[in-house]
Enzyme design. Structure first.
Site, mmCIF file in Angstrom:
data_model
loop_
_atom_site.group_PDB
_atom_site.id
_atom_site.type_symbol
_atom_site.label_atom_id
_atom_site.label_comp_id
_atom_site.label_asym_id
_atom_site.label_seq_id
_atom_site.Cartn_x
_atom_site.Cartn_y
_atom_site.Cartn_z
ATOM 1 N N HIS A 198 7.450 9.216 7.657
ATOM 2 C CA HIS A 198 6.190 8.514 7.927
ATOM 3 C C HIS A 198 5.019 9.474 7.940
ATOM 4 O O HIS A 198 3.942 9.168 7.455
ATOM 5 C CB HIS A 198 6.276 7.794 9.280
ATOM 6 C CG HIS A 198 7.040 6.511 9.203
ATOM 7 N ND1 HIS A 198 7.615 5.915 10.286
ATOM 8 C CD2 HIS A 198 7.310 5.720 8.158
ATOM 9 C CE1 HIS A 198 8.204 4.798 9.910
ATOM 10 N NE2 HIS A 198 8.046 4.669 8.617
ATOM 11 N N ARG A 305 2.558 -3.444 -3.196
ATOM 12 C CA ARG A 305 3.951 -3.361 -2.740
ATOM 13 C C ARG A 305 4.105 -4.209 -1.468
ATOM 14 O O ARG A 305 4.020 -3.701 -0.357
ATOM 15 C CB ARG A 305 4.332 -1.913 -2.454
ATOM 16 C CG ARG A 305 4.482 -1.021 -3.693
ATOM 17 C CD ARG A 305 4.881 0.396 -3.274
ATOM 18 N NE ARG A 305 5.475 1.161 -4.345
ATOM 19 C CZ ARG A 305 4.848 2.136 -5.005
ATOM 20 N NH1 ARG A 305 3.600 2.440 -4.710
ATOM 21 N NH2 ARG A 305 5.479 2.813 -5.956
ATOM 22 N N ARG A 345 3.526 -7.799 -6.124
ATOM 23 C CA ARG A 345 4.953 -7.701 -6.418
ATOM 24 C C ARG A 345 5.728 -8.360 -5.283
ATOM 25 O O ARG A 345 5.451 -8.108 -4.107
ATOM 26 C CB ARG A 345 5.380 -6.234 -6.537
ATOM 27 C CG ARG A 345 6.869 -6.107 -6.820
ATOM 28 C CD ARG A 345 7.292 -4.689 -7.086
ATOM 29 N NE ARG A 345 7.271 -3.882 -5.883
ATOM 30 C CZ ARG A 345 7.555 -2.587 -5.874
ATOM 31 N NH1 ARG A 345 7.837 -1.968 -7.000
ATOM 32 N NH2 ARG A 345 7.530 -1.911 -4.756
ATOM 33 N N GLU A 443 12.358 -1.499 -14.894
ATOM 34 C CA GLU A 443 12.747 -0.307 -14.132
ATOM 35 C C GLU A 443 14.252 -0.075 -14.124
ATOM 36 O O GLU A 443 14.747 0.815 -13.466
ATOM 37 C CB GLU A 443 12.185 -0.354 -12.711
ATOM 38 C CG GLU A 443 12.458 -1.616 -11.940
ATOM 39 C CD GLU A 443 11.760 -1.638 -10.566
ATOM 40 O OE1 GLU A 443 11.222 -0.609 -10.141
ATOM 41 O OE2 GLU A 443 11.776 -2.703 -9.932
ATOM 42 N N ASN A 466 9.476 5.238 -11.594
ATOM 43 C CA ASN A 466 10.224 5.891 -10.506
ATOM 44 C C ASN A 466 11.688 5.456 -10.534
ATOM 45 O O ASN A 466 12.603 6.277 -10.464
ATOM 46 C CB ASN A 466 9.634 5.536 -9.141
ATOM 47 C CG ASN A 466 8.152 5.822 -9.066
ATOM 48 O OD1 ASN A 466 7.644 6.609 -9.849
ATOM 49 N ND2 ASN A 466 7.462 5.191 -8.134
ATOM 50 N N ASP A 467 11.879 4.147 -10.647
ATOM 51 C CA ASP A 467 13.255 3.664 -10.678
ATOM 52 C C ASP A 467 13.873 3.804 -12.067
ATOM 53 O O ASP A 467 15.069 4.049 -12.186
ATOM 54 C CB ASP A 467 13.316 2.201 -10.227
ATOM 55 C CG ASP A 467 13.288 2.105 -8.721
ATOM 56 O OD1 ASP A 467 14.046 2.857 -8.080
ATOM 57 O OD2 ASP A 467 12.501 1.320 -8.176
ATOM 58 N N CYS A 514 3.325 1.555 -13.654
ATOM 59 C CA CYS A 514 2.878 1.620 -12.262
ATOM 60 C C CYS A 514 3.683 2.627 -11.453
ATOM 61 O O CYS A 514 3.489 2.749 -10.249
ATOM 62 C CB CYS A 514 2.912 0.241 -11.609
ATOM 63 S SG CYS A 514 4.564 -0.455 -11.502
HETATM 64 C C1 PEP Z 1 8.755 2.270 -9.623
HETATM 65 O O1 PEP Z 1 9.966 2.112 -9.450
HETATM 66 O O2 PEP Z 1 8.272 3.060 -10.479
HETATM 67 C C2 PEP Z 1 7.780 1.538 -8.813
HETATM 68 C C3 PEP Z 1 6.497 1.556 -9.098
HETATM 69 O O3 PEP Z 1 8.233 0.868 -7.727
HETATM 70 P P1 PEP Z 1 8.710 1.558 -6.357
HETATM 71 O O4 PEP Z 1 8.287 2.993 -6.393
HETATM 72 O O5 PEP Z 1 8.051 0.785 -5.275
HETATM 73 O O6 PEP Z 1 10.198 1.371 -6.416
HETATM 74 MG MG MG Z 2 10.712 0.478 -8.310
#
Ligand code: PEP
Ligand code: MG
Length: 583
Positions: A198, A305, A345, A443, A466-467, A514
């Site tokens: 955090h 988010r 989302r 993703e 990211n995923d 994103c």
């Molecule tokens: C991602 O996976 O790139 C994404 C934007 O979502 P999060 O980071 O919230 O999983």
């Molecule tokens: Mg993601």
């Protein structure tokens, strides 16, 4: 003393230079003694009083939160208040006093240690980091019991006029960070913490250089040592040589100049040199983040988010935000963005963002019941959210984004639930946008490899790099041990990205990125060269990325990018991507 360097985890960018101010943890100097039978109830009351005082302290901090505070801060204080009310903290230590006759401090530390060791056994990195919250709450109660000053209250006299201060601590609670806001405080270093702690999240939203996970920094660094935090590298230099100090001061000044220059771009439209307009969207976690997004010239919200409205609210399902509360939050964001599109989302819960920490039992949560899978398994929860989002769409342009889709039936089920939600709202006489665009996060590699299924059914796509990186390269994004394998430039990732952008362009549906890649200025030209026209990122990154866009020429970038997409050797790819900066 000779200069030395400590390495940790970079959680927020920039350079901080200043004198160390050490915060000693109260737990270290706790007294241990046994009390007599007749003193037991008095000792129990002493602990109860201390807990009540901390409740009041947290309430005061909450009430005094400046209006422009990052929204996370209020949420973290709520988490601490919840922990404090939990019988594990508010009752078990009282029992320890009664049964074992420990003094109040000892009883409390015993219980905190016990809870902490249970957390150590937890596999999930996000959950393990929640141990810090329990310890921070314990610290607060101990400080009241021992009468020691809270955090920075005793600062002042020793503070050198004009010298900036860097807080060094074993750990810092988000609530304590609030006290640093208005002081000449320029960074912080902690022994504990990781990317998801955090405190790290707060540091990022406050835009303060920080390095966490420094192991024993708080024992190696002494009060008033000169420190340099290189937040970009996650490095702390202790007692730097004069030459090093000068170099860093120059770098710091250059960064400050750069930021000032970038501010001038706030109102400049993001158009490439050859005239292509690019959407500059913001990623937000709470409606209050819209202010920062607008401040950075965002043309809309590309990723809200929504799970952050739910996290920390659990324990019991009844505690989750109801339809009206969610609706108010979404509407607040829509109104704040004044006619700019807001992409909300749906709940991306699970993996490193568990809804109820206590119920997370999956061995491999990133591959488990997460995001849309969770929502389809909990139709009531999902329908409530869909209705709330649809109702907000009556107040301005809203887009619905669905995370982690991989199967055609998941898309079909989701779309049919959206239709059901619309029908329910119609029956209840609520207004909404009947043509609300629905899109998918791309993703999961399976999704990126079966784009026609998505394009046929949906109105837009948003690539969650990211995923996509986590699942394509099979590396847990929160596991430090494999962090070095997390590589956005792996040819597999580049292929999937390029294919998704190209498929969207061919079908005439918008595609954005994103994930964190969108906010990395070293990758802006590569993404432009692939044909990306919508970027969504943390508001703090928007202006720097816009600056790259203004200096880019797609006609030159496209053939070079095509060459990169044909390459497989990592060194060649890195070299070519760097060369894009020269165009
Ligand atoms: C991602 O996976 O790139 C994404 C934007 O979502 P999060 O980071 O919230 O999983
Ligand atoms: Mg993601």
């Amino acid at each position: 003393m000779a200069s030395f360097t400590l390495h940790g985890i970079s959680v927020s960018r920039g350079i901080a230079i200043g004198r160390a101010h050490l915060l000693a943890p109260a737990a270290l100097d706790v007294q241990h003694y046994l009390i007599a039978e007749e003193q037991v109830e008095a000792e129990v009351s002493r602990l109860q009083d201390a807990i009540a005082t901390v409740h009041k302290e947290l309430q005061t901090i909450w009430n005094d939160l400046p209006k422009d505070s990052p929204a996370e801060l209020g949420a973290f204080i709520d988490v601490h208040a919840l922990i404090l009310s939990d019988p594990m903290i508010s009752e078990v230590p009282l029992e320890i006093i009664r049964t074992r006759h420990y003094n109040a401090e000892w009883a409390l530390v015993t219980q905190i240690d016990e809870l902490s060791s249970q957390f150590d056994e937890v596999e999930d990195a996000y959950l393990r980091e929640r141990k810090a919250d329990i310890q921070q709450v314990g610290e607060r109660v101990l400080k009241v019991l021992t009468g020691s000053a809270t955090a920075l209250a005793n600062l002042g006299d020793g503070e050198e006029a004009g010298a900036q201060m860097i807080v060094v601590a074993h750990d810092i609670s988000p609530a304590d960070m609030l006290q640093f806001r208005d002081r000449s405080f320029s960074g912080f270093v902690t022994d504990l913490g990781g990317q998801n702690s955090h405190t790290a999240i707060v540091a990022r939203s406050l835009d303060i250089p920080a390095a966490v996970g420094m192991y024993n920094a708080s024992t190696l660094i002494e009060q008033d040592d000169w420190l340099i935090i290189d937040g970009d590298a996650g490095v702390v230099i202790v007692d730097p040589a004069p030459m090093v100090l000068t170099q860093y001061r120059e770098r710091q000044a250059a960064q400050a100049r750069e930021r000032k220059k970038l501010l001038k771009l706030k109102k400049t439209p993001a158009v490439t040199r050859d005239g292509v307009a690019i959407g500059m969207l913001a990623n937000i976690e709470f409606p209050e983040d819209c202010a920062a997004a607008l401040e950075a010239g965002a043309t809309g919200v590309g990723l809200f988010r929504s799970e952050f409205l739910f996290i920390g609210r659990t324990g019991h399902a009844g505690n989750l935000p109801a339809e009206d509360e969610q609706f108010e939050s979404y509407k607040k964001a829509v109104l704040a963005m004044k006619g700019r599109p807001v992409t909300i989302r749906t709940l991306d819960i699970g993996a490193d963002k568990p809804l109820d920490a206590a119920e997370q039992t999956a061995l491999n949560p990133a591959l488990g019941l997460r995001a849309i899978r969770y929502c389809l398994a909990e139709p009531q929860l999902f329908m409530t959210q869909l209705r709330a989002i649809l109702r907000a769409s009556a107040f301005g342009p809203v887009k619905l984004l669905i995370p982690m889709l991989a199967h055609a039936f998941e898309i079909d089920q989701t779309l049919s639930m959206i239709e059901q939600a619309k029908a329910q709202l119609r029956d209840a006489g609520h207004k909404f946008d009947p043509n609300i665009p629905v899109g998918a996060m791309i993703e999961i590699p399976a999704a990126a490899l079966t784009l026609p299924l998505f394009i046929k059914r949906l109105q837009f796509l948003s690539i969650g790099t990211n995923d996509l990186i986590q699942y394509t390269l099979a590396i847990d994004r929160v596991d430090h041990e494999v962090a070095h394998l997390y590589n956005p430039l792996h040819p597999a990732i580049l292929q999937l990205l390029a294919a998704t952008i190209a498929a969207g362009a061919k079908a005439g549906i918008p595609v954005s990125v994103c994930g964190e890649m969108a906010g990395d200025t070293k990758l802006t030209r590569l993404l432009l060269g692939m044909g990306l026209t919508e970027f969504s990122m943390h508001p703090a990154q928007l202006l720097a990325v816009k600056n790259e866009i203004l200096n880019s020429d797609l006609q030159k970038l496209k053939p070079k990018t095509a060459k990169i997409l044909r390459a497989f050797e990592p060194a060649a790819i890195v070299a070519e991507v760097e060369q894009l900066q020269q165009l």
